[in-house]
Design an enzyme around this catalytic site. Sequence first.
Site, PDB file in Angstrom:
ATOM      1  CG  ASP A 102       5.534   5.438  -4.332  1.00 44.89           C
ATOM      2  OD1 ASP A 102       4.504   6.117  -4.522  1.00 44.89           O
ATOM      3  OD2 ASP A 102       5.974   4.633  -5.165  1.00 44.89           O
ATOM      4  CG  ASP A 307       1.101   8.588  -6.229  1.00 48.59           C
ATOM      5  OD1 ASP A 307       1.721   8.132  -5.258  1.00 48.59           O
ATOM      6  OD2 ASP A 307       1.580   8.637  -7.380  1.00 48.59           O
TER       7      ASP A 307
END
Length: 393
Positions: A102, A307
């Site tokens: 992440d 992201d």
Amino acid sequence: MKEIALFISILFQLSILSSAESNDFSIDLIHIDSPLSPFYNSSLTQSDILINAAFNSISRAESFPLNTDVNSDQTITIPNRGSYLMPFYIGTVPRGSLAIVDTGSDLLWIQCLPCTNCYNQRLPIYDPRKSYTHHLIPCGSDSCRKVSKNSCGIAGECKYVVGYGDKSITRGTVATDIISFNNSHDGHIIEYPNTIFGCGYNNTGVFQPQGAGIFGLGGGPLSFISQHGAKFGKRKFSYCLLPFYYVQGSSKLKFGVDTQTNRRGVVTTAMVSLYPSTFYYLTLEAVSVNGRMLRPDERTVGNIIIDSGTTTTFLKTSWYKKVEAAVVEAIGHQSVALSKLNTFLTVNTFTCFAIFPTQKTSIIGNLLQVFFNIEYDLDKRTVSFAKANCLKE
Ligand SMILES: *[C@@H]1O[C@H](CO)[C@@H](O)[C@H](O)[C@H]1NC(C)=O
Ligand SMILES: *[C@@H]1O[C@H](CO)[C@@H](O)[C@H](O)[C@H]1NC(C)=O
Ligand SMILES: *[C@@H]1O[C@H](CO)[C@@H](O)[C@H](O)[C@H]1NC(C)=O
């Protein structure tokens, strides 16, 4: 919408690229929905997976903070879903684990025994009592102060809380232990002793059973890259992502390697420092659809987050509307810069545009990133993109 051939490209604010030599350290990532995943559910169809991924992206996008005002007192919500699993080992006697990669969060955390509340996890839950290299961090320490929402436990240990937009929460103690990896280049184990991570004892809400936790690669001080960047020569990492249905190879994640040096058409853009430091804010000047430049109405500096965990891409509603109108107008025309793979999802006989409007922060999702080598250089504060055959990385 069958034969769509469109020329969609995104135009970043450019900066200059330069590079040097360094060590090699590469990890094979596992897409959570790949047939190569140890938890592959063969009864799910590709359409089920795409629909789930799109919905998960939407809930994730809604979890990002509404604005980036440093003074606002709102909770920093970090994303709650991801797509690529990072294999690693933890402890004195290394235990294999998997956590979601992440770039939208910092602290690496995994579920730990004895659980107060653990979600259903497929792999055995880590027991820190069986690792003599596991040490708690005192709550007065500098490391503890770097943890957002830290507090003191009854024995003076550092505690953390990470909250998510969908109300999922992980709570636990901040500790250090050996984290190691199997370098996919040579099969050698690389150890990172004293890695700061969160031992999550109380993890409530919606977490995916395939993962033991979340592996933070964000820009904040406690992410793995910030903690250990100096050890691999430079605070730099890169990835080349494959879509989940590719079974021939693995997506790659590399640390400390100059991966763009011999590539053509490398585009480099500056990271923009905005609050919170976790997120990689970039400046997206325009989206071009068949040569038509569609610019945002609002300020551009730091207007989008890149992201790894969000699947689809999001643009602020007013900008999205312009892009959508141009795409609708252009359907039936020619040529590709972002391929169809990057911008469309095919579900059964439908083809959907994989860019969505949002009232919150614009996000470059991982679908848009597949088949690009993307390098994050935290020292130079740049992110660079180059088209790549990720099967051959
Ligand atoms: C696999 O997917 C099916 C269909 O959605 C679901 O009913 C089943 O519970 C899933 N199995 C596992 C082990 O998750
Ligand atoms: C490292 O990975 C290679 C390739 O997957 C595998 O053959 C080897 O056994 C692994 N080494 C360890 C110590 O797990
Ligand atoms: C576990 O976490 C939940 C949600 O954050 C909280 O309401 C509850 O009090 C916690 N339980 C314990 C025993 O700490």
